[in-house]
Design an enzyme around this catalytic site. Structure first.
Site, PDB file in Angstrom:
ATOM      1  N   LYS A 198      -4.126  -3.135   4.036  1.00  0.00           N
ATOM      2  CA  LYS A 198      -4.168  -4.831   4.125  1.00  0.00           C
ATOM      3  C   LYS A 198      -5.528  -5.271   3.822  1.00  0.00           C
ATOM      4  O   LYS A 198      -6.276  -5.056   4.694  1.00  0.00           O
ATOM      5  CB  LYS A 198      -3.616  -5.217   5.419  1.00  0.00           C
ATOM      6  N   GLU A 206     -15.767   0.459  11.548  1.00  0.00           N
ATOM      7  CA  GLU A 206     -16.808   0.106  10.811  1.00  0.00           C
ATOM      8  C   GLU A 206     -17.052  -1.501  10.948  1.00  0.00           C
ATOM      9  O   GLU A 206     -16.474  -2.403  10.467  1.00  0.00           O
ATOM     10  CB  GLU A 206     -16.700   0.148   9.342  1.00  0.00           C
ATOM     11  N   CYS A 261     -22.494  -5.855   6.232  1.00  0.00           N
ATOM     12  CA  CYS A 261     -22.795  -5.443   7.586  1.00  0.00           C
ATOM     13  C   CYS A 261     -24.109  -4.896   7.579  1.00  0.00           C
ATOM     14  O   CYS A 261     -24.827  -4.696   8.745  1.00  0.00           O
ATOM     15  CB  CYS A 261     -21.629  -4.851   7.991  1.00  0.00           C
ATOM     16  N   GLU A 267     -25.030 -11.907  13.609  1.00  0.00           N
ATOM     17  CA  GLU A 267     -25.033 -11.595  11.928  1.00  0.00           C
ATOM     18  C   GLU A 267     -24.910 -12.960  11.122  1.00  0.00           C
ATOM     19  O   GLU A 267     -23.805 -13.808  11.337  1.00  0.00           O
ATOM     20  CB  GLU A 267     -23.697 -10.750  11.329  1.00  0.00           C
TER      21      GLU A 267
HETATM   22  P1  ADP Z   1     -14.047 -11.834   8.802  1.00  0.00           P
HETATM   23  O1  ADP Z   1     -14.423 -12.898  10.074  1.00  0.00           O
HETATM   24  O2  ADP Z   1     -15.300 -11.381   8.041  1.00  0.00           O
HETATM   25  O3  ADP Z   1     -13.134 -12.434   7.952  1.00  0.00           O
HETATM   26  P2  ADP Z   1     -12.415 -10.358  10.320  1.00  0.00           P
HETATM   27  O4  ADP Z   1     -12.813  -9.166  11.056  1.00  0.00           O
HETATM   28  O5  ADP Z   1     -11.712 -11.444  10.981  1.00  0.00           O
HETATM   29  O6  ADP Z   1     -13.793 -10.581   9.489  1.00  0.00           O
HETATM   30  O7  ADP Z   1     -11.404  -9.715   9.189  1.00  0.00           O
HETATM   31  C1  ADP Z   1     -11.557  -8.301   8.681  1.00  0.00           C
HETATM   32  C2  ADP Z   1     -10.242  -7.896   8.272  1.00  0.00           C
HETATM   33  O8  ADP Z   1      -9.444  -7.929   9.481  1.00  0.00           O
HETATM   34  C3  ADP Z   1      -9.286  -9.052   7.479  1.00  0.00           C
HETATM   35  O9  ADP Z   1      -8.599  -8.095   6.525  1.00  0.00           O
HETATM   36  C4  ADP Z   1      -8.311  -9.561   8.331  1.00  0.00           C
HETATM   37  O10 ADP Z   1      -7.241 -10.085   7.722  1.00  0.00           O
HETATM   38  C5  ADP Z   1      -8.288  -8.683   9.506  1.00  0.00           C
HETATM   39  N1  ADP Z   1      -7.757  -9.037  10.684  1.00  0.00           N
HETATM   40  C6  ADP Z   1      -8.236 -10.351  11.270  1.00  0.00           C
HETATM   41  N2  ADP Z   1      -7.905 -10.484  12.572  1.00  0.00           N
HETATM   42  C7  ADP Z   1      -6.843  -9.298  12.821  1.00  0.00           C
HETATM   43  C8  ADP Z   1      -6.097  -9.112  13.884  1.00  0.00           C
HETATM   44  N3  ADP Z   1      -5.766  -9.538  14.882  1.00  0.00           N
HETATM   45  N4  ADP Z   1      -5.361  -7.827  13.454  1.00  0.00           N
HETATM   46  C9  ADP Z   1      -5.281  -7.060  12.296  1.00  0.00           C
HETATM   47  N5  ADP Z   1      -6.017  -7.627  11.417  1.00  0.00           N
HETATM   48  C10 ADP Z   1      -6.779  -8.502  11.365  1.00  0.00           C
END
Ligand code: ADP
Length: 489
Positions: free
Chosen positions: A184, A260, A294, A391
């Protein structure tokens, strides 16, 4: 839309979900829009998965697992090699696509396409080198046979900042090891991943071995398939907060996990550093990807005797960078990815200034469309500023001064993160001493760039679990099975 070329590149990208070798619409029929962060303009509409699509993708990956694991390593290697070649052949189109959806300048997108492709080449080479072991028990008699087998179906979740590389560095080792995949990508940047999916299919990845879900409801789609148990591994790149949630979800069926997560890299410049080299390194560590990495240098600690000189040279270089839409000639700094990202940068700079930091260049958000923020240098940044703890994910370099090596190390290590730190010194003893004492999975020594597909990338502390790349990269996708052989006398 600025040009026919942009339209052509966008029109060539599949917009469906990839499930069981087919591009499908979401079961609900839902779609979501992808926008150009430099204009806010809609670039494309892609299928937006619902939980039932997630389950269908997991089922496809699960059903394809046994046959893929049974393929000859050379066959898996050849598939990855063909995909590597195709990525390079399509470098220009892939780079333009990435710049359109993510914002980084074209030159950086080209670099990322090559970097991402390199993961496929590296792991095509590793696929045929999966080894095992054989030994005699210390007391004689029995023998130990050690074999390595694919972990099983894998779930991947990737961020928007490196839309191709973050996917390729998970998909490469997984396919090489004989694992199937459900991935995803981030909702801001699905197009690069969809383009890579098509390349991998064309290169011969069989139906069901690679499945792609774009989903704005990330949790709703991913949590059920994490908790299902048929997938045996999760690999995530993203924020520490989300990583912790996923780690808890993985606990239910004890999935292998690679995480990561966030970083808070320090950039240490000692009085015995080559200042020009340090400034060069700082430009790379800070400005690659507009600071949206990161691994980005988040905090600069500079020895008092060279602080003014370093800050002056850095401000001059930062101030000279050309900001604009990443597709335009000569642009070196694109927009940030979205309003949330821009808002955070504005807040953190405001916080530092309210604590007494001084802006020497930049610091004023431009008016107009797009999420642009100018390259910014701050000096006299107090330790209690949020910039020293969070960050910033933007083109902002906060500089503080230190007097002793111990003070510099204490400041660098005063964080729950431990991904990477950068050290600039020409003194070999100091270099090794400091590198040993830094609490991070990686150290950049007289360099502002550590990422390399052939090296083990990863963090300690709350920056993550596991390593990606290098010779250990494929081990994350292999289980060890030990067979005790008796009856040999
Ligand atoms: P950012 O804030 O930089 O977008 P995230 O950690 O929120 O970083 O997002 C990184 C990835 O994790 C994206 O693909 C996002 O859709 C996904 N993501 C965010 N929240 C969830 C969750 N609760 N479960 C699964 N995937 C998630």
């Amino acid at each position: 839309m600025n040009s026919d070329l942009e339209r052509k590149v966008l029109d060539a990208v599949p917009t469906g979900l990839l499930i069981g070798g087919e591009w499908r619409q979401a079961a609900s029929g839902a779609t979501t829009k992808v926008e150009d962060p430099s204009t806010g303009e809609v670039l494309a509409e892609v299928a937006d998965a619902a939980p039932e699509d997630g389950m269908a993708a997991l089922t496809a990956a699960h059903e394809a697992q046994a046959a893929w694991a049974a393929t000859a390593p050379r066959e898996r290697s050849d598939v990855l090699r063909r995909a590597y070649q195709a990525m390079l052949a399509q470098q220009e189109d892939l780079a333009l696509l990435m710049t359109l959806e993510m914002g980084k300048p074209l030159a950086e997108s080209r670099g990322e396409v090559a970097y991402a492709a390199e993961f496929l080449r590296w792991f095509s080479e590793e696929a045929v080198r999966i080894d095992g072991g054989f030994a005699t028990a210390p007391a004689g008699g029995s023998r130990f046979l050690v074999m390595k087998q694919p972990v099983g179906p894998c779930l991947f979740i990737t961020p928007w900042n490196f839309p191709l590389a973050m996917g390729a560095r998970k998909i490469g080792p997984a396919l090489a090891a004989g694992c199937t995949v459900v991935i995803k990508p981030a909702p801001q940047t699905p197009l690069s991943m969809l383009a890579l999916g098509r390349i991998l299919l064309d290169a011969g990845v069989p139906a069901g071995v690679l499945n792609i879900l774009n989903a704005t409801d990330a949790q709703g789609v991913m949590e059920p398939i994490i908790r299902d148990g048929r997938a045996r591994k999760l690999s995530f790149t993203g924020s520490t907060g989300v990583g912790k949630i996923l780690l808890e979800q993985c606990a239910e069926k004890v999935l292998r996990t690679s995480l990561e997560l966030g970083g808070n890299a320090s950039f240490l410049v000692f009085d015995d550093a080559d200042l020009d080299k340090a400034v060069e390194g700082a430009m790379l560590a800070k400005m690659r990807n507009m600071g949206e990495a990161c691994t980005a240098a988040n905090r600069f600690y500079v020895h008092r005797s060279v602080a003014d000189a370093f800050a002056g040279k850095l401000a001059e270089r930062m101030g000279a960078l050309k900001v604009g839409r990443g597709t335009e000639d000569g642009v070196q700094v694109g927009p940030l990815v979205d309003a949330k990202g821009l808002g955070k940068v504005v807040d953190l700079v405001g916080d530092a200034v309210s604590h007494g930091a001084r802006i020497t260049v930049g610091g004023e958000k431009a008016d107009g469309p797009g999420y642009f923020y100018p390259p910014t240098v701050l000096v006299d940044v107090p330790q209690n500023s949020r910039l020293n703890h969070e960050e910033v994910f933007g083109p902002v370099a906060p500089i503080s001064v230190f007097d002793t090596e111990d003070e510099a190390l204490a400041a660098a290590n005063a964080t729950e993160f431990g991904l990477v730190n950068y050290v600039f010194t020409e003194n070999l003893n100091r270099a090794l001493r400091v590198a040993e004492k830094l609490e991070s999975g990686m150290v950049g020594l007289n360099t502002g760039l550590v990422s390399n597909p052939a090296a083990p990338f990863g963090g300690i502390k709350e920056s993550g679990l596991g390593r990606e790349g290098g010779t250990v990269g494929i081990e994350e996708f292999l289980e060890i099975k030990y067979v005790a052989i008796g009856g040999l006398g």
